[in-house]
Design a protein around this motif. Sequence first.
Motif, PDB file in Angstrom:
ATOM      1  N   GLU A 317       0.824  -1.214   0.000  1.00 18.42           N
ATOM      2  CA  GLU A 317       0.000   0.000   0.000  1.00 18.42           C
ATOM      3  C   GLU A 317       0.852   1.256   0.000  1.00 18.42           C
ATOM      4  N   VAL A 322      -3.777   2.106  -1.514  1.00 16.03           N
ATOM      5  CA  VAL A 322      -4.641   1.038  -1.006  1.00 16.03           C
ATOM      6  C   VAL A 322      -5.356   0.286  -2.131  1.00 16.03           C
ATOM      7  N   GLU A 323      -5.984   1.027  -3.062  1.00 14.06           N
ATOM      8  CA  GLU A 323      -6.798   0.388  -4.078  1.00 14.06           C
ATOM      9  C   GLU A 323      -5.952  -0.416  -5.057  1.00 14.06           C
ATOM     10  N   ARG A 324      -4.857   0.155  -5.533  1.00 14.10           N
ATOM     11  CA  ARG A 324      -4.038  -0.580  -6.506  1.00 14.10           C
ATOM     12  C   ARG A 324      -3.329  -1.764  -5.852  1.00 14.10           C
ATOM     13  N   ARG A 326      -4.710  -3.592  -3.594  1.00 12.74           N
ATOM     14  CA  ARG A 326      -5.753  -4.624  -3.594  1.00 12.74           C
ATOM     15  C   ARG A 326      -5.835  -5.290  -4.969  1.00 12.74           C
ATOM     16  N   LEU A 327      -5.777  -4.484  -6.038  1.00 11.40           N
ATOM     17  CA  LEU A 327      -5.819  -5.034  -7.391  1.00 11.40           C
ATOM     18  C   LEU A 327      -4.626  -5.952  -7.655  1.00 11.40           C
ATOM     19  N   GLU A 330      -5.199  -9.277  -6.082  1.00 15.28           N
ATOM     20  CA  GLU A 330      -6.233 -10.021  -6.789  1.00 15.28           C
ATOM     21  C   GLU A 330      -5.834 -10.362  -8.220  1.00 15.28           C
ATOM     22  N   ARG A 341       2.724   5.010  -7.157  1.00 10.83           N
ATOM     23  CA  ARG A 341       1.346   5.404  -7.404  1.00 10.83           C
ATOM     24  C   ARG A 341       1.273   6.867  -7.823  1.00 10.83           C
TER      25      ARG A 341
END
Length: 358
Positions: A317, A322-324, A326-327, A330, A341
């Motif tokens: 992170e 945070v979002e990338r 998570r990607l 996944e 970022r």
Amino acid sequence: MTINKKLRDEAIYHRVNLVSYGSGLIKESLKLLNIVDKELSAQLYIALDDLSASDFKISRLETMLNSVKSLSSFSDYLFGELNAFCEHESNYQYSLFESLLPDIVTSKYPLMQIAPNQLFSAAKSKPFQGRLLSEWVSDIEDDRLKRVTNAVRTGYATGETTEQIIKRVRGTKKNNYRDGILEISKRNASSLIHSAIAHTAATSREEFGKANNELIKSKQWLSTLDTGTTPMCIIRDLKQYTLDNKPIGHNIPYGAGPGKLHFCCRSVEVFILKSYQELGIDIDEVPTGTRASMDGQVPAKTSYLEWLQSQSKERQEQVLGVERARLLREGLIGPEKFFTRDGHVLTLKDLKAKEQIN
């Protein structure tokens, strides 16, 4: 996990942070250059308004522009930051190795720390891309003045008004002044800052390696390997070299080295430490309390994406947001997206906080 693998992981993480730190320096430098550009435009307007096409003399214009040049704080700011950055690099390299090496090693081979002023002197005295750092900075300033002079000369030759010449130089407000000739110099300054950070970090690593050469068996080149990686860095990825830059097991020359091979080079290198046996320490088992084994082996091949996937959620992170992050976990993000970022910059204070060695 071996000490050599830990060193590799930290080398990659350090380079990621340095990209963000360089972005922070660029942001602050552009603020300074914008102030100078505004002052330059104001004085240029006055100077041109006082001249008519008949009595215009380029020598008079150059005298005026040279007086404005002294208003620029770009070089002072950059050298001041690099000086402070050398202190961080000195502490970082020493603390990293001190945290990983067991007492049984450091008692026989005490770690040597390089003084920050020695690192700064070395960074200034060693050329990259054929020139010293001071020469590159001076070229940025001189280039700005030449572009302004040529724009004014062209404006007079084509019969432009003072307002048109000023717009040619600085650009227009509606385009946030990105359409002026001074914007080219700002892009050059941005490239220089990223290169200067990489150059200074590489110099720090080199000096530390020289001072602690008894511990080091070789060094390994690590390239970013994404869509922006140059062919010259791709062919050097994972190649090993001696401390004096001789190829080991291949014939690809070291060149200027990681971080210096070309402008904005993102490659790094990591030291491969000797095993206990190679250091003359006669033990078969890892001593109690040792953080990791010291077997002298080169870490297995790992891509940057694989490296990031193996890091903690917190570190992912920090690098991606945070979002990338998570990607990434996944499997929905590609390697070209991992490096830093968007919009994330670090100050030197931020860099020190993130890389605190416990």
